[in-house]
Design a protein around this motif. Structure first.
Motif, PDB file in Angstrom:
ATOM      1  N   TRP A  36       5.879   9.692  13.861  1.00  0.00           N
ATOM      2  CA  TRP A  36       5.061   8.500  14.059  1.00  0.00           C
ATOM      3  C   TRP A  36       4.778   7.795  12.731  1.00  0.00           C
ATOM      4  O   TRP A  36       4.904   6.566  12.626  1.00  0.00           O
ATOM      5  CB  TRP A  36       3.728   8.863  14.726  1.00  0.00           C
ATOM      6  N   VAL A  37       4.391   8.548  11.696  1.00  0.00           N
ATOM      7  CA  VAL A  37       4.077   7.949  10.401  1.00  0.00           C
ATOM      8  C   VAL A  37       5.285   7.224   9.842  1.00  0.00           C
ATOM      9  O   VAL A  37       5.185   6.075   9.380  1.00  0.00           O
ATOM     10  CB  VAL A  37       3.591   9.028   9.405  1.00  0.00           C
ATOM     11  N   CYS A  38       6.435   7.866   9.876  1.00  0.00           N
ATOM     12  CA  CYS A  38       7.641   7.258   9.312  1.00  0.00           C
ATOM     13  C   CYS A  38       8.038   5.996  10.063  1.00  0.00           C
ATOM     14  O   CYS A  38       8.510   5.019   9.453  1.00  0.00           O
ATOM     15  CB  CYS A  38       8.789   8.270   9.315  1.00  0.00           C
ATOM     16  N   ARG A  39       7.875   5.999  11.366  1.00  0.00           N
ATOM     17  CA  ARG A  39       8.198   4.808  12.150  1.00  0.00           C
ATOM     18  C   ARG A  39       7.192   3.694  11.905  1.00  0.00           C
ATOM     19  O   ARG A  39       7.547   2.504  11.934  1.00  0.00           O
ATOM     20  CB  ARG A  39       8.225   5.161  13.639  1.00  0.00           C
ATOM     21  N   ALA A  40       5.935   4.043  11.669  1.00  0.00           N
ATOM     22  CA  ALA A  40       4.889   3.037  11.491  1.00  0.00           C
ATOM     23  C   ALA A  40       4.932   2.373  10.126  1.00  0.00           C
ATOM     24  O   ALA A  40       4.478   1.233   9.963  1.00  0.00           O
ATOM     25  CB  ALA A  40       3.509   3.678  11.721  1.00  0.00           C
ATOM     26  N   ALA A  41       5.467   3.066   9.119  1.00  0.00           N
ATOM     27  CA  ALA A  41       5.534   2.505   7.763  1.00  0.00           C
ATOM     28  C   ALA A  41       6.679   1.501   7.656  1.00  0.00           C
ATOM     29  O   ALA A  41       7.642   1.537   8.425  1.00  0.00           O
ATOM     30  CB  ALA A  41       5.723   3.633   6.752  1.00  0.00           C
ATOM     31  N   ASP A  42       6.561   0.610   6.678  1.00  0.00           N
ATOM     32  CA  ASP A  42       7.636  -0.359   6.423  1.00  0.00           C
ATOM     33  C   ASP A  42       8.755   0.255   5.591  1.00  0.00           C
ATOM     34  O   ASP A  42       9.886  -0.238   5.610  1.00  0.00           O
ATOM     35  CB  ASP A  42       7.058  -1.580   5.691  1.00  0.00           C
ATOM     36  N   GLY A  43       8.432   1.298   4.856  1.00  0.00           N
ATOM     37  CA  GLY A  43       9.431   1.988   4.053  1.00  0.00           C
ATOM     38  C   GLY A  43       9.035   3.439   3.885  1.00  0.00           C
ATOM     39  O   GLY A  43       7.848   3.765   3.833  1.00  0.00           O
ATOM     40  N   VAL A  44      10.014   4.313   3.828  1.00  0.00           N
ATOM     41  CA  VAL A  44       9.770   5.747   3.674  1.00  0.00           C
ATOM     42  C   VAL A  44      10.529   6.244   2.450  1.00  0.00           C
ATOM     43  O   VAL A  44      11.699   5.898   2.246  1.00  0.00           O
ATOM     44  CB  VAL A  44      10.214   6.539   4.929  1.00  0.00           C
ATOM     45  N   VAL A  45       9.847   7.053   1.656  1.00  0.00           N
ATOM     46  CA  VAL A  45      10.429   7.615   0.445  1.00  0.00           C
ATOM     47  C   VAL A  45      10.446   9.131   0.570  1.00  0.00           C
ATOM     48  O   VAL A  45       9.464   9.741   1.014  1.00  0.00           O
ATOM     49  CB  VAL A  45       9.618   7.204  -0.802  1.00  0.00           C
ATOM     50  N   ALA A  46      11.552   9.747   0.178  1.00  0.00           N
ATOM     51  CA  ALA A  46      11.669  11.197   0.112  1.00  0.00           C
ATOM     52  C   ALA A  46      11.967  11.611  -1.318  1.00  0.00           C
ATOM     53  O   ALA A  46      12.444  10.798  -2.127  1.00  0.00           O
ATOM     54  CB  ALA A  46      12.773  11.695   1.047  1.00  0.00           C
ATOM     55  N   VAL A  47      11.723  12.881  -1.625  1.00  0.00           N
ATOM     56  CA  VAL A  47      11.885  13.336  -3.007  1.00  0.00           C
ATOM     57  C   VAL A  47      13.274  13.893  -3.283  1.00  0.00           C
ATOM     58  O   VAL A  47      13.610  14.146  -4.448  1.00  0.00           O
ATOM     59  CB  VAL A  47      10.820  14.394  -3.368  1.00  0.00           C
ATOM     60  N   SER A  48      14.080  14.103  -2.229  1.00  0.00           N
ATOM     61  CA  SER A  48      15.413  14.675  -2.431  1.00  0.00           C
ATOM     62  C   SER A  48      16.295  14.336  -1.239  1.00  0.00           C
ATOM     63  O   SER A  48      15.814  13.946  -0.171  1.00  0.00           O
ATOM     64  CB  SER A  48      15.338  16.201  -2.596  1.00  0.00           C
ATOM     65  N   ASP A  49      17.596  14.509  -1.419  1.00  0.00           N
ATOM     66  CA  ASP A  49      18.531  14.299  -0.315  1.00  0.00           C
ATOM     67  C   ASP A  49      18.272  15.295   0.811  1.00  0.00           C
ATOM     68  O   ASP A  49      18.391  14.952   1.996  1.00  0.00           O
ATOM     69  CB  ASP A  49      19.971  14.439  -0.803  1.00  0.00           C
ATOM     70  N   VAL A  62       0.867  -1.182   0.000  1.00  0.00           N
ATOM     71  CA  VAL A  62       0.000   0.000   0.000  1.00  0.00           C
ATOM     72  C   VAL A  62       0.899   1.227   0.000  1.00  0.00           C
ATOM     73  O   VAL A  62       1.739   1.396   0.887  1.00  0.00           O
ATOM     74  CB  VAL A  62      -0.942   0.024   1.210  1.00  0.00           C
ATOM     75  N   HIS A  63       0.728   2.045  -1.022  1.00  0.00           N
ATOM     76  CA  HIS A  63       1.543   3.248  -1.210  1.00  0.00           C
ATOM     77  C   HIS A  63       0.742   4.437  -0.690  1.00  0.00           C
ATOM     78  O   HIS A  63      -0.244   4.839  -1.308  1.00  0.00           O
ATOM     79  CB  HIS A  63       1.844   3.418  -2.698  1.00  0.00           C
ATOM     80  N   ILE A  64       1.154   5.023   0.428  1.00  0.00           N
ATOM     81  CA  ILE A  64       0.464   6.174   1.005  1.00  0.00           C
ATOM     82  C   ILE A  64       1.176   7.443   0.555  1.00  0.00           C
ATOM     83  O   ILE A  64       2.339   7.666   0.890  1.00  0.00           O
ATOM     84  CB  ILE A  64       0.427   6.076   2.543  1.00  0.00           C
ATOM     85  N   GLU A  65       0.466   8.260  -0.196  1.00  0.00           N
ATOM     86  CA  GLU A  65       1.073   9.432  -0.817  1.00  0.00           C
ATOM     87  C   GLU A  65       0.786  10.699  -0.005  1.00  0.00           C
ATOM     88  O   GLU A  65      -0.265  11.313  -0.127  1.00  0.00           O
ATOM     89  CB  GLU A  65       0.559   9.591  -2.246  1.00  0.00           C
ATOM     90  N   GLY A  66       1.735  11.063   0.844  1.00  0.00           N
ATOM     91  CA  GLY A  66       1.643  12.325   1.561  1.00  0.00           C
ATOM     92  C   GLY A  66       0.972  12.226   2.907  1.00  0.00           C
ATOM     93  O   GLY A  66       0.223  11.297   3.208  1.00  0.00           O
ATOM     94  N   ILE A  67       1.222  13.222   3.734  1.00  0.00           N
ATOM     95  CA  ILE A  67       0.784  13.188   5.123  1.00  0.00           C
ATOM     96  C   ILE A  67      -0.727  13.288   5.272  1.00  0.00           C
ATOM     97  O   ILE A  67      -1.299  12.839   6.268  1.00  0.00           O
ATOM     98  CB  ILE A  67       1.489  14.303   5.918  1.00  0.00           C
ATOM     99  N   GLU A  68      -1.406  13.854   4.267  1.00  0.00           N
ATOM    100  CA  GLU A  68      -2.861  13.959   4.348  1.00  0.00           C
ATOM    101  C   GLU A  68      -3.532  12.588   4.279  1.00  0.00           C
ATOM    102  O   GLU A  68      -4.671  12.428   4.745  1.00  0.00           O
ATOM    103  CB  GLU A  68      -3.378  14.852   3.223  1.00  0.00           C
ATOM    104  N   MET A  69      -2.837  11.599   3.718  1.00  0.00           N
ATOM    105  CA  MET A  69      -3.392  10.251   3.627  1.00  0.00           C
ATOM    106  C   MET A  69      -2.896   9.355   4.753  1.00  0.00           C
ATOM    107  O   MET A  69      -3.350   8.207   4.888  1.00  0.00           O
ATOM    108  CB  MET A  69      -3.031   9.631   2.277  1.00  0.00           C
ATOM    109  N   ALA A  70      -1.981   9.855   5.579  1.00  0.00           N
ATOM    110  CA  ALA A  70      -1.408   9.044   6.653  1.00  0.00           C
ATOM    111  C   ALA A  70      -2.427   8.565   7.684  1.00  0.00           C
ATOM    112  O   ALA A  70      -2.229   7.498   8.281  1.00  0.00           O
ATOM    113  CB  ALA A  70      -0.289   9.824   7.351  1.00  0.00           C
ATOM    114  N   PRO A  71      -3.529   9.284   7.950  1.00  0.00           N
ATOM    115  CA  PRO A  71      -4.502   8.773   8.928  1.00  0.00           C
ATOM    116  C   PRO A  71      -5.116   7.426   8.566  1.00  0.00           C
ATOM    117  O   PRO A  71      -5.696   6.766   9.440  1.00  0.00           O
ATOM    118  CB  PRO A  71      -5.571   9.876   8.959  1.00  0.00           C
ATOM    119  N   TYR A  72      -4.982   7.014   7.320  1.00  0.00           N
ATOM    120  CA  TYR A  72      -5.539   5.725   6.910  1.00  0.00           C
ATOM    121  C   TYR A  72      -4.561   4.573   7.129  1.00  0.00           C
ATOM    122  O   TYR A  72      -4.901   3.412   6.880  1.00  0.00           O
ATOM    123  CB  TYR A  72      -5.976   5.795   5.444  1.00  0.00           C
ATOM    124  N   LEU A  73      -3.366   4.878   7.597  1.00  0.00           N
ATOM    125  CA  LEU A  73      -2.370   3.832   7.848  1.00  0.00           C
ATOM    126  C   LEU A  73      -2.868   2.785   8.858  1.00  0.00           C
ATOM    127  O   LEU A  73      -2.718   1.575   8.614  1.00  0.00           O
ATOM    128  CB  LEU A  73      -1.056   4.458   8.299  1.00  0.00           C
TER     129      LEU A  73
END
Length: 326
Positions: free
Chosen positions: A177-190, A109-120
């Motif tokens: 919290w969101v980053c710790r709860a996910a199995d993987g975290v993606v960022a757009v830049s260094d 499940v790909h959660i795109e952005g913090i506005e969708m994080a409540p569905y985690l």
């Protein structure tokens, strides 16, 4: 694999940065995987799914939830969650997500952005074996901090500055919290990866840079619409509003003093009322929603991006460079 995308708006048409990124992610992953999309549909988006219909096995949409001012104030005063995390909270969306996960095997499940994080938590509950990838389009806490440091310098913006300071504290906690709860975290830049890891140095973050389809912009359809300067973006987005107010009130008058015939186009949907201060300037055109931004970029002599606040990477700059604009 079966991949379910949860996006804050349907990534078609690709009229702003979030939709461009999400569309391209879906397009590339669809070459090797089965893609499902559960998303919100903005009132001004057409019903036709366009190219997404060829990329996704299923597409389910719900209308964007509407919050009253009273509801928003109650949420901010009675909960510790950041304001952004409530903007797209919808019990109906949560139910639809539960139903989908119960009926379809999903690997990721790909959660795109913090506005969708409540569905985690819903994903964890219904599909505990699915891997959750959180795509952090901005280091949101840093964006709010930059809003604060900009607004606090202007006494007329002190209320907005106070809001941003409170939201910075809440976002740091929630984003961690969101980053710790996910199995993987993606960022757009260094730079964004560094900002996110400032929340927790143990986080493993993968950078997936933004990009645009060069072939599309090399042969952009439509006759160019001529302006000397052009800016494109979602015009109810705070960094975009700040950029155009500052440019229109502080920079453009200096340009007009030397070149009175100069023109500026501000192109993008839902112009915020704060931009009304620019409407009396005959050199400035505020378009509102347009079917395509490419004719405006093609017709502009110079593309301007005078950002004082913001985060992530600016896809609008990639668009302009793809169209060979200065």
């Amino acid at each position: 694999m079966n991949i379910l995308f949860l996006t804050p708006q349907r990534p078609y048409p690709t009229f702003q940065g979030t939709t461009i990124r999400n569309f391209n992610l879906i397009a590339e992953l669809a070459k090797r995987h089965t893609i499902h999309l559960l998303t919100f549909l903005e009132p001004d988006q057409p019903a036709n799914h366009g190219d997404l219909s060829d990329l996704c096995t299923t597409i389910e949409t719900l209308p964007v939830p509407r919050r009253t001012t009273a509801t928003r104030l109650r949420q901010m005063l009675t909960t510790r969650r950041p304001d952004m995390s409530w903007r797209l909270w919808s019990p109906e969306f949560a139910v639809r997500l539960e139903t989908f996960l119960g009926a379809h095997p999903v690997d990721v499940v790909h959660i795109e952005g913090i506005e969708m994080a409540p569905y985690l938590p819903t994903v964890r509950k219904i599909a505990p074996d699915a891997k959750i990838i959180y795509d952090d389009h901005n280091a949101e806490w840093l964006l709010q901090w930059r809003n604060f440091t900009t607004d606090v310098k202007n006494p007329r913006r002190w209320i907005a500055a106070a809001y941003s300071l409170v939201q910075t504290v809440r976002l740091r906690r929630y984003e961690r919290w969101v980053c710790r709860a996910a199995d993987g975290v993606v960022a757009v830049s260094d730079a964004d990866r560094t900002a996110i890891r400032a929340l927790d140095s143990s986080l493993e973050i993968t950078v997936v840079p933004n990009g645009v389809n060069l072939a599309r912009y090399d042969s952009a359809a439509g006759d160019p619409i001529p302006f000397d300067m052009v800016f494109t973006g979602k015009m109810d987005y705070r960094p975009n509003i700040d950029a155009m107010l500052w440019f229109g009130q502080e920079v453009l008058p200096r340009i007009l003093a030397r070149r009175p015939e100069s023109t500026l186009a501000i192109v993008g949907q839902r112009p915020h009322p704060r931009l009304d201060a620019l409407r009396g300037n005959r050199a400035i055109t505020i378009t509102g929603f347009v079917e395509a931004v490419e004719p405006y970029i093609a017709g502009g002599a110079v593309y301007v991006a005078p950002f004082r606040v913001g985060g992530g990477t600016r896809l609008k700059l990639l668009q302009a460079m793809a169209m060979r604009k200065a």
